[in-house]
Design a protein around this motif. Structure first.
Motif, mmCIF file in Angstrom:
data_model
loop_
_atom_site.group_PDB
_atom_site.id
_atom_site.type_symbol
_atom_site.label_atom_id
_atom_site.label_comp_id
_atom_site.label_asym_id
_atom_site.label_seq_id
_atom_site.Cartn_x
_atom_site.Cartn_y
_atom_site.Cartn_z
ATOM 1 N N TRP B 390 61.953 23.870 55.207
ATOM 2 C CA TRP B 390 61.436 24.955 54.363
ATOM 3 C C TRP B 390 61.289 26.255 55.128
ATOM 4 C CZ3 TRP B 390 56.959 27.407 55.790
ATOM 5 C CH2 TRP B 390 56.144 26.737 56.707
ATOM 6 N N ALA B 391 61.070 26.136 56.450
ATOM 7 C CA ALA B 391 60.695 27.324 57.228
ATOM 8 C C ALA B 391 61.901 28.087 57.742
ATOM 9 C CB ALA B 391 59.810 26.912 58.404
ATOM 10 N N GLU B 392 63.120 27.668 57.346
ATOM 11 C CA GLU B 392 64.318 28.296 57.892
ATOM 12 C C GLU B 392 64.248 29.817 57.812
ATOM 13 O OE1 GLU B 392 68.005 25.781 57.284
ATOM 14 O OE2 GLU B 392 68.609 27.729 56.498
ATOM 15 N N LEU B 394 61.950 31.723 58.922
ATOM 16 C CA LEU B 394 60.584 32.279 58.978
ATOM 17 C C LEU B 394 59.997 31.961 60.347
ATOM 18 C CD1 LEU B 394 58.888 31.293 55.589
ATOM 19 C CD2 LEU B 394 59.794 33.516 56.249
ATOM 20 N N ARG B 422 59.168 23.765 48.249
ATOM 21 C CA ARG B 422 59.497 24.615 49.401
ATOM 22 C C ARG B 422 59.318 26.098 49.082
ATOM 23 N NH1 ARG B 422 64.994 21.640 51.578
ATOM 24 N NH2 ARG B 422 63.931 19.870 52.521
ATOM 25 N N ARG B 423 59.616 26.462 47.844
ATOM 26 C CA ARG B 423 59.413 27.857 47.443
ATOM 27 C C ARG B 423 57.949 28.242 47.634
ATOM 28 N NH1 ARG B 423 61.423 27.114 41.818
ATOM 29 N NH2 ARG B 423 59.262 27.649 41.438
ATOM 30 N N THR B 425 55.733 26.800 49.632
ATOM 31 C CA THR B 425 55.382 26.823 51.049
ATOM 32 C C THR B 425 55.822 28.132 51.694
ATOM 33 O OG1 THR B 425 55.962 24.497 50.953
ATOM 34 C CG2 THR B 425 55.388 25.385 53.091
ATOM 35 N N ARG B 426 57.042 28.527 51.391
ATOM 36 C CA ARG B 426 57.544 29.788 51.976
ATOM 37 C C ARG B 426 56.667 30.960 51.544
ATOM 38 N NH1 ARG B 426 62.551 29.767 54.357
ATOM 39 N NH2 ARG B 426 62.865 31.998 54.080
ATOM 40 N N SER B 427 56.294 30.957 50.259
ATOM 41 C CA SER B 427 55.460 32.060 49.772
ATOM 42 C C SER B 427 54.123 32.091 50.493
ATOM 43 C CB SER B 427 55.218 31.938 48.272
ATOM 44 O OG SER B 427 56.433 31.762 47.601
ATOM 45 N N ALA B 429 53.343 30.847 53.408
ATOM 46 C CA ALA B 429 53.500 31.230 54.807
ATOM 47 C C ALA B 429 53.678 32.744 54.929
ATOM 48 C CB ALA B 429 54.698 30.501 55.413
ATOM 49 N N GLN B 430 54.490 33.308 54.035
ATOM 50 C CA GLN B 430 54.714 34.754 54.105
ATOM 51 C C GLN B 430 53.439 35.534 53.801
ATOM 52 O OE1 GLN B 430 58.467 33.977 51.912
ATOM 53 N NE2 GLN B 430 59.000 36.026 52.602
ATOM 54 N N GLU B 634 53.478 32.352 44.705
ATOM 55 C CA GLU B 634 54.765 33.015 44.469
ATOM 56 C C GLU B 634 54.547 34.317 43.707
ATOM 57 O OE1 GLU B 634 58.217 30.387 43.299
ATOM 58 O OE2 GLU B 634 56.520 29.065 42.898
#
Ligand code: SF4
Ligand code: SF4
Lengths: 288, 642
Positions: B390-392, B394, B422-423, B425-427, B429-430, B634
């Motif tokens: 998921w963290a690709e 980031l 994963r969407r 998680t990415r949100s 983290a950002q 998100e």
């Protein structure tokens, strides 16, 4: 009736693999996971389903493979044996069959069950060679097992979708297809209890052979392993609008496979319309 | 004429004797039945308390529920009907006791005291009768369909009504016969007396007959007290008190032999058995159960009834409840929340699942998920090596043993492996990066919390998975544990402390709300969308957190938040809980379909969620509906200035 189930431990090849430093493949980004060969697991499950008398699980290998015997005990085997003679490392199918034949002689089962092929080697020869050594019938590709009085009834998958039902008088060797039976779930509690049960270890003396002789049986060995040329694998994320169940299915099976990236197409409509479009598609490409 | 009442007027000695005898017998019977229940409860396993009993809080709560009818008033009509019956009965019963005191101990009902007493009791009796009548109408002529139109309910209510009515009639007859002018204060009795006089009825014999009838009916009441749902008069306060020892939806560990033997009543806990006795079959649980609504085999009220049957007939519960019922439960706890006594249904169903798990007789989907947790550390069976995919791209810090960090972000399996997860998680983290939060993740050292295993009844696997997680958490140091999964959140907050992992757990909605409040995240450009918020059961109901997500959404300019009829604590499940994500139930509709229909009816174009499982489930229902499902994180990220 006594059943003997032959088991193998294999690398879980459903994980993404990559070439290792040495000979074999390595699992990408994590520790390798070794599991009970799926076809053997089905064989064990059929043995339990038949529910007759003693079930002995046997595997050939060093102490590291005992895990699958523990699992076999948890799954319903009444006895578990690990047979090992030094020098069997990297043994070929005929040597393995020969060793197994000795074990079968000692145990005297009416039914030898095993998977029809292993995920790793995949030659599918061992059951046949074993049956030949024993002079027993060999029923491979078994998808269903039953009993009719004293006889074993096996449904076999043949080429091109044919099936046959074979009745055999024991003793027989049956090689079972992976996925032919849904194994029962075995809880962690039961698995833990199996840890406390005894395992038998058979060496050369038990089998009545000497180590040097066994070494001589092994006549071929893998010299090197070439990795398949890397093929770019595209992971297509399932459509987010599908139901959760459908998405899981697509993730776990392949789903409709694209011919070349981006070219996969799902035809929708009535059977007639779909057939017409298929024909047109094939004609356009000069395939019809 | 002295202003008082001659207690035994017109009552011959034999009738008085019959009353004493009759009530002694029937009260004795009730006590015997009650002791039978108590004995059966005590045969159960002792309760492992999830939290210590705070007597003050517990008593306050019992008082609020009993005297203010808090839960009962969630259905206002039922609340009023019950309130009238409750206080009417209480007053009449106290009145009877006062008469006894006056008669046998200290005579005090004279003069004005007597008049006030008479008036009060008459009004209470009136309230009582109105309440009983209302209850009868609600059950047998309209009213909500959840109420059982059973013979038991009919007879009990008719009996209560008859006791009240005969009491008034006999008072009327007495007044008609003795005609004390001050009895005008007994307003109802006085009116009846005038009727008796007008009709020229033989007042004294009538009174004697009615007195006997009233006495007989009262005895019948005692006889029925413990064998009908009237039992709740005794059990409810106890149940409410003991409820304080537990947390909603936090499951107790299985007993050592859990599942190895049939689920006999002794294998249930004492509180579970008490609950079976306490249920009044009001059906509030079934009215809110998503599985029932979707037409699955499960009916929570039925499960409690069967538990009572199992207890009384000493039969294993697994011979009464079918696997289809037990596996249909999403452990959403809507039933617990709706029940006036907070009777827990799901713990019994999980106990049953434990039994079937041990027998290996479970749904193949469930079995696959459990084996995947065991072998690969996640219920999807995804390659564990892909946990950080998921963290690709980031810059996310993966903690090494011994590292220290402010916030440990627990990604969870859904967040690591599912595409929509994963969407999220990415949100998150950002957003953390934008908000300047110092955080790290465990990376490949993370594995399933075991929550799905526990709820699917695989307690051994839960314990094993949890031990792995506790060890992984112990290798790093952090101040707060952050999770965006409501199920992980619940597990860490309510179930892990018992396993020795005590840490401050925050849900991402809470942490993000903090950041917005502190001005570290800006509500950005307008999204221009109408949004409805789907509260995750494990967040809003199990953990009472439904405000943070709303703060986040309300802060977004140009975003209009519309609420669904079932929201916050009363939210309706998405169907994923309790293993529902992996078990395919063919019976009935999908629960998520029902929830999406509810969301669509609000006119919103975006459904906001705060749990990856809800996102997965609801997204599966959006095909062709022109709606999107997004985690609040998100949406918040989309709204951040570029
Ligand atoms: S469990 Fe609670 S809500 Fe359900 S019928 Fe019984 S008392 Fe009513
Ligand atoms: S927990 Fe939810 S699904 Fe299970 S019985 Fe209660 S209301 Fe129904």
């Amino acid at each position: 009736m006594k059943a003997l189930v032959l088991l193998r431990e294999v690398l879980d090849a459903t994980l993404p693999l990559e070439p290792g430093d040495g000979q074999g493949p390595r699992v990408k980004g994590q520790e390798a996971i070794r599991v009970l060969n799926p076809a053997d697991r089905a064989a064990l499950e059929w043995a339990c389903r038949l529910r007759q008398g003693e079930i002995t699980a046997l595997t050939v290998g060093p102490p590291e493979v005992e895990g699958i015997l523990r699992l076999a005990l948890a799954r319903g085997a009444s006895r578990a044996i690990r047979a090992w003679v030094g020098g069997m490392e990297g043994s070929d199918a005929p040597a393995l069959a020969r060793l197994l034949a000795l074990a079968v002689d000692r145990l005297g089962p009416d039914l030898v069950l095993t998977g029809d092929r292993s995920l790793e080697g995949g030659t599918g020869l061992v059951p046949g060679l074993l049956a030949a050594r024993l002079g027993w019938p060999h029923l491979d590709g078994a998808t269903h097992l039953g009993r009719d009085g004293g006889r074993i009834v096996v449904r076999r998958r043949l080429e091109r979708g044919w099936r046959e039902e074979v009745e055999a008088t024991p003793p027989v060797v049956v090689a079972v297809e992976a996925g032919s039976i849904e194994p029962r779930y075995v809880s962690v509690r039961v698995r833990r209890e199996a840890l406390a049960r005894p395992l038998e270890v058979w060496g050369a003396a038990h089998l009545g052979v000497d180590v040097a002789a066994v070494k001589g049986w092994v006549r071929s060995e893998v010299a090197s392993l070439d990795w398949p040329r890397p093929r770019p694998r595209r992971v297509t994320l399932p459509d987010a609008r599908l139901t959760a169940g459908e998405r899981m299915r697509r993730l776990m099976t392949a789903g409709p496979t694209p011919l070349r990236t981006g070219e996969g197409r799902l035809l929708e409509g009535g059977p007639r319309e779909i057939a017409e479009r298929l024909v047109r598609f094939l004609e356009e490409r000069g395939l019809l | 004429m002295e202003i008082t009442r001659e207690v035994w007027w017109n009552v011959p000695g034999w009738l008085a004797l019959a009353l004493y005898l009759g009530s002694a017998l029937t009260v004795g019977f009730a006590v015997r039945v009650a002791l039978g229940h108590v004995r059966r409860w005590l045969r159960g396993r002792p309760l492992t308390a999830a939290r210590p009993l705070a007597p003050g809080r517990a008593l306050r709560r019992v008082a609020v529920e009993v005297f203010a009818h808090r839960r009962i008033f969630e259905d206002p009509a039922a609340g009023w009907a019950h309130l009238l019956i409750f206080y009417g009965f209480l007053a009449l019963f106290t009145g009877t006791l006062m008469v006894f005191v006056h008669d046998r101990l200290v005579p005090f009902l004279f003069g004005p005291t007597y008049l006030v007493f008479s008036l009060t009791l008459d009004l209470a009796g009136l309230a009582f009768l109105v309440g009983v009548g209302w209850a009868l109408v609600r059950r047998f002529a309209g009213g909500p369909g959840r109420l059982p139109r059973s013979a038991e309910a009919l007879w009990v209510l008719l009996l209560l009504g008859a006791i009240g009515a005969s009491g008034f009639l006999l008072e009327g007859a007495r007044i008609a016969a003795t005609r004390p002018p001050f009895e005008v204060w007994s307003v109802v009795g006085w009116t009846i007396a005038r009727g008796v006089i007008a009709l020229d009825l033989p007042a004294a014999p009538l009174h004697r007959f009615l007195w006997g009838l009233h006495a007989a009916l009262s005895c019948a009441f005692f006889a029925l007290l413990m064998v009908t749902f009237l039992r709740h008069m005794a059990t409810a306060p106890l149940q409410l008190l003991l409820r304080e020892l537990r947390r909603v939806g936090a499951l107790a560990p299985a007993p050592p032999d859990g599942g190895a033997r049939p689920l006999a009543p002794e294998s249930l806990s004492r509180v579970q058995l008490l609950e079976a006795s306490a249920c009044v079959r009001c059906g509030r649980c079934s009215a809110v159960c998503p599985a029932t609504a979707a037409g699955k085999a499960l009916d929570p009220r039925g499960v409690i009834r069967k538990t009572l049957r199992a207890m009384l007939e000493a039969r294993p519960l697994d011979t009464l409840v079918t696997p289809e019922e037990a596996w249909a439960c999403t452990t959403c706890a809507a039933c617990v929340r709706a029940c006036p006594f907070e009777i827990e249904v799901l713990d019994k169903l999980v106990d049953l699942r434990r039994r079937w798990v041990e027998q290996g007789a479970i749904d193949p989907g469930a079995a696959r998920a459990l084996e995947a947790i065991l072998e690969r550390g996640n219920p999807w069976g995804a390659p564990p090596g892909e946990r950080m995919a998921w963290a690709e791209g980031l810059p996310v810090r993966v903690l090494a043993p011994g590292d220290e960090v402010e916030v440990l972000y627990w990604v969870g399996c859904a967040g690591a492996f599912d595409p929509s997860g994963r969407r999220v998680t990415r949100s998150v983290a950002q957003l953390l990066q934008r908000g300047g939060v110092e955080f790290g993740v465990l990376g490949l050292a993370e594995s399933c919390t075991g929550d799905p295993a526990r709820r699917m009844g695989e307690e051994g696997l839960f314990q094993e998975a949890a031990a792995r997680v506790v060890a992984a958490l112990g290798r790093v140091r952090f101040r707060r544990l952050l999770t965006h999964c409501a199920h992980c959140f619940h597990a860490f907050r309510n179930e892990y402390p018992a396993l020795g992992a005590r840490c401050e757990t925050v849900h991402h909605t809470q942490l993000l709300a903090e950041l917005v409040r502190a001005g570290r995240l800006q509500p950005g450009p307008a999204l221009g969308a109408t949004v409805t918020l789907h509260d995750p059961c494990y967040l809003a109901r199990h953990n009472g957190e439904s405000r943070a997500a709303r703060t986040l959404l309300a802060g977004q300019p140009g975003l209009e938040l519309v609420e669904m009829p079932r929201s916050r604590e009363r939210t309706f499940c998405c169907g994923a809980g309790g293993g529902g994500n992996w078990i395919e139930l063919r019976q009935g509709e999908r629960i998520a379909t029902l929830r999406m229909a509810e969301a669509r009816a609000t006119g919103a174009s975006v459904v906001a969620t705060a749990c990856p499982f809800c996102t997965i489930m609801l997204e599966g229902e959006t095909a062709g509906q022109g709606m999107v499902v997004r985690d609040v994180a998100e949406l918040l990220l989309e709204g951040q200035p570029a």
